[in-house]
Design a protein around this motif. Structure first.
Motif, short mmCIF file in Angstrom:
data_model
loop_
_atom_site.label_atom_id
_atom_site.label_comp_id
_atom_site.label_asym_id
_atom_site.label_seq_id
_atom_site.Cartn_x
_atom_site.Cartn_y
_atom_site.Cartn_z
N GLY A 88 29.66 47.71 46.92
CA GLY A 88 30.66 48.47 47.60
C GLY A 88 31.90 47.85 48.39
N ALA A 89 31.97 46.34 48.31
CA ALA A 89 32.97 45.84 48.82
C ALA A 89 34.48 46.57 48.97
CB ALA A 89 33.14 44.41 48.22
N VAL A 90 34.81 47.06 48.07
CA VAL A 90 36.01 47.69 47.88
C VAL A 90 35.96 49.31 47.80
CG1 VAL A 90 37.30 46.07 46.95
CG2 VAL A 90 36.31 47.86 45.31
N GLY A 91 34.74 49.83 48.16
CA GLY A 91 34.37 51.34 47.90
C GLY A 91 34.15 51.58 46.56
N ASP A 92 34.62 52.98 45.93
CA ASP A 92 34.63 53.41 44.72
C ASP A 92 35.63 52.72 43.95
OD1 ASP A 92 32.13 54.77 45.18
OD2 ASP A 92 33.29 56.43 45.58
N LEU A 109 39.97 43.91 44.99
CA LEU A 109 39.52 42.74 44.71
C LEU A 109 40.47 42.20 43.16
CD1 LEU A 109 35.71 41.58 44.12
CD2 LEU A 109 37.39 41.10 42.26
N THR A 110 40.97 41.09 43.43
CA THR A 110 41.75 40.66 42.23
C THR A 110 41.19 39.08 41.79
OG1 THR A 110 43.44 39.29 43.76
CG2 THR A 110 43.68 41.69 43.15
N ILE A 111 41.25 38.97 40.52
CA ILE A 111 40.74 37.31 40.13
C ILE A 111 42.07 36.89 39.41
CG2 ILE A 111 39.36 36.07 39.01
CD1 ILE A 111 37.32 38.14 39.13
N VAL A 133 39.41 39.38 48.00
CA VAL A 133 39.02 40.53 48.27
C VAL A 133 39.17 41.10 49.50
CG1 VAL A 133 36.86 39.34 48.99
CG2 VAL A 133 36.93 41.87 48.27
N SER A 134 39.78 42.33 49.73
CA SER A 134 39.97 43.02 50.90
C SER A 134 39.30 44.13 51.30
CB SER A 134 41.35 43.07 51.20
OG SER A 134 41.79 43.86 50.33
N GLY A 135 38.46 44.46 52.03
CA GLY A 135 37.76 45.78 52.20
C GLY A 135 37.26 45.95 53.47
N PRO A 136 36.64 46.77 53.88
CA PRO A 136 36.30 47.17 55.16
C PRO A 136 35.19 45.96 55.80
CG PRO A 136 35.30 48.75 54.01
CD PRO A 136 36.31 48.00 53.07
N ASP A 137 34.52 45.33 55.08
CA ASP A 137 33.64 44.56 55.44
C ASP A 137 33.43 42.82 55.10
OD1 ASP A 137 32.02 46.59 56.61
OD2 ASP A 137 31.12 46.90 54.69
N GLU A 162 36.99 40.18 53.75
CA GLU A 162 38.56 39.88 53.57
C GLU A 162 38.47 38.48 53.39
OE1 GLU A 162 41.02 42.50 54.78
OE2 GLU A 162 42.40 41.02 53.77
N GLY A 163 38.75 37.99 52.18
CA GLY A 163 39.20 36.72 52.05
C GLY A 163 39.59 36.01 50.68
N GLU A 164 39.79 34.89 50.48
CA GLU A 164 40.11 34.19 49.28
C GLU A 164 39.22 33.10 49.02
OE1 GLU A 164 44.53 33.46 48.86
OE2 GLU A 164 43.81 31.67 48.52
N PHE A 165 38.62 32.92 47.92
CA PHE A 165 37.74 31.85 47.37
C PHE A 165 38.58 31.16 46.22
CE2 PHE A 165 35.62 35.46 49.18
CZ PHE A 165 34.76 34.83 50.11
N ARG A 166 38.28 29.79 46.30
CA ARG A 166 38.73 29.20 45.29
C ARG A 166 37.93 28.19 45.02
NH1 ARG A 166 44.84 28.41 44.88
NH2 ARG A 166 45.70 29.89 46.28
N PRO A 167 36.66 28.53 44.33
CA PRO A 167 35.60 27.73 44.16
C PRO A 167 36.12 26.43 43.21
CG PRO A 167 35.24 29.79 42.90
CD PRO A 167 36.41 29.77 43.72
#
Lengths: 356, 356
Positions: A163-167, A275-277, A291-295, A297-302
């Motif tokens: 549920g990171a971005v809701g429905d 959420l975008t990739i 990803v940005s959502g209520p709980d 927020e961040g950017e991941f570049r593994p």
């Protein structure tokens, strides 16, 4: 948000075993096998290549000359006849789509587990027969959706499912490359009989399957439009745009083309975030997950992983543990029916419903 | 690449004049006018608000009480009858779509230039009559596509037109907000007669028109699917996905919804590169333009401009110079026909061709 982002690229599916590495026969030695699959297995922990199968002994021996540990070099006929079956435990099939069936049926006859490239076949009927052959012989059949073991796709699925971005309401997907740089017009990819289509099936399957994987839902109806500009694409599809309708009203809009810059992206818009990739669908490129959502927020570049190595190790680790690896044949059949419906829609200009 | 990225947000359309500021009558004092348009004009260089027009004198006087320079507060009837025409040179119309026509026809009768909110009307017929009224009266009619004076959209158009990404092949667009946070179920936006639709027309018009603006091409055929979940959307559209086909084979896939997080994005994939814009469609948010191509690679995060102020100043500066501002009524008619076709397609489940 209960996601282990600290170990972003960890193999959440891996279980250590004392079992020997799975010995693989590689069926089809085209550029994908040579440039992607064989190096990946060379790097892998749970499997090794022991047999090479190709159109001629010479071609198989040529490839074997640069490798260690090859115990057999077979023609397709020798493979079908059951040569060297003591030298391998499972097969990886990477041939023109329309030839998958025969090679899988041979593996099933030899009681070998199968990792078969996607799409399963050139037609739904062919793919159905392929899946049935494995079920009747009771051999595991995994379809080679390498995105399902891509860490970025797995973390995206966890985030979405938690549920990171809701429905999820809207989805956008894109994949493009320039296939004519790698293949000429005589490639099987331009032959409808052998390929079953050129773009919607070959790369449309990436957003299609990855969206299914992330949502854990299958589309109920589809629409597609195709366009062809270059002569090589006469009678088949060069560019495509398609929509997928999911049971809860979620709509996905995708574009794919074999004639544009190499790029891919996926975007899930939800009631509470997004959420975008970037770069997801290619095997060794840098991926960026935002990803940005209520709980969260961040950017991941593994660090990029070798998607093919992850896929082979996953497949092999499951076999080592006596388990049937997924995505299985029935999962692959959903894409086969969806792709058939996409082409039907592109032909008719109408929305096509999929049977449940 | 011949783009002046150093002066990214400069007003490339502005020409200094000695003319007096254009005096505006603001027709319709809903939240958009009060919260976006009036503050924008207060900040503007080339125009000023002098007349307020609303459903009642009280409402107009209430709004006027907080402002300076208001010379007239009119009811719609008084405006239609020609009251205070000496106090304004042009009108901004921001009422329910289905009421635009009457207000524009009044402006035309009073020989006033018109800036009319988009879409032009609730139906193609209405919009046609609106455009014709202005042509017959020989008054300028600009449709309020504020994206066309948004610096990020203008730079994107220059880059694309200069071949920064090669030929555009695929386009993805998205826009979403949560309109029920701002409007309740009794809003005109849920009334088909007054609105002509709820989501495809209201926000679908942003990617639709901006893609037209950037490509300098109009769609030839469309497809759309709509979904409705919440009770307020019974009989109208809450979520939508649509495709646009352009003359040279370029395909655009878009999603829009009035029930998701506030976000927007636009992506142009070309033969040699890619250009993406985040946050484009909202009036005061941070925009991020990323472009990668053979001659240019970079990320631009210009200071956000007030899109409404840019639009009003552009409109006014053109009038000051005696020129007809664009996008004009005929440009707006293309969207009206496209939106009608989108709803027709959503109803029938079929691709709909647009007449040239």
């Amino acid at each position: 948000m209960d996601i282990d982002l600290d170990s972003f690229s960890a193999r959440d599916w891996e279980v250590p075993t004392d079992a020997d590495p799975v010995r693989l026969a590689m069926v089809g030695l085209g550029w994908w096998t040579r440039e992607q699959a064989l190096p990946a297995v060379e790097d892998a922990d749970h499997c090794a290549t022991t047999v090479l199968v190709s159109s001629s002994t010479e071609k198989a021996e040529d490839v074997a000359a640069d490798m260690e540990g090859i115990e057999g070099t077979l023609t397709y006929d020798e493979y079908a006849d059951g040569a060297a079956t003591d030298a391998y435990d499972a097969v990886y099939i990477c041939t023109p789509n329309g030839l998958h069936r025969g090679h899988v049926e041979a593996a099933a006859a030899h009681d070998k587990a199968v990792l078969c490239e996607k799409p399963l076949g050139a037609t739904v009927e062919d793919a159905r027969a392929t899946v049935d052959a494995c079920r009747e012989a009771d051999v595991p059949l995994m379809v080679a959706y390498r995105l399902q073991t891509e860490p970025v796709a797995r973390r995206a699925r966890e985030l979405i499912q938690n549920g990171a971005v809701g429905d999820v309401v809207s989805i956008l997907g894109h994949m493009s490359d320039t296939i004519l740089d790698a293949a000429d017009e005589t490639s099987w990819r331009f032959d409808p009989e052998l390929a079953g289509g050129t773009t919607l099936n070959d790369i449309g399957i990436y957003p299609l399957n990855t969206i299914r994987f992330v949502l854990e839902e299958d589309p109920q109806a589809v629409y597609a439009r195709t366009e062809s500009e270059q002569p090589a694409y006469e009678g088949t599809d060069e560019h495509g745009a398609f929509q997928l309708e999911f049971p809860d009203g979620t709509l996905a809009s995708c574009t794919v083309t074999h004639s544009a810059t190499v790029t891919s992206s996926l975007r899930f818009v939800g009631t509470e975030g997004e959420l975008t990739i970037e770069g997801l669908f290619f095997p060794n490129t840098r991926k960026v997950l935002r990803v940005s959502g209520p709980d969260i927020e961040g950017e991941f570049r593994p660090e990029p992983v070798d998607q093919m190595r992850e896929e082979f190790d996953y497949f092999a680790n499951y076999l080592q543990r006596g388990l049937d690896p997924e995505p299985d044949g029935e999962h692959g059949m959903v894409d086969m029916r969806a792709i058939e419906a996409l082409y039907e829609s592109a032909e008719s200009g109408r929305r096509v419903e999929l049977d449940a």
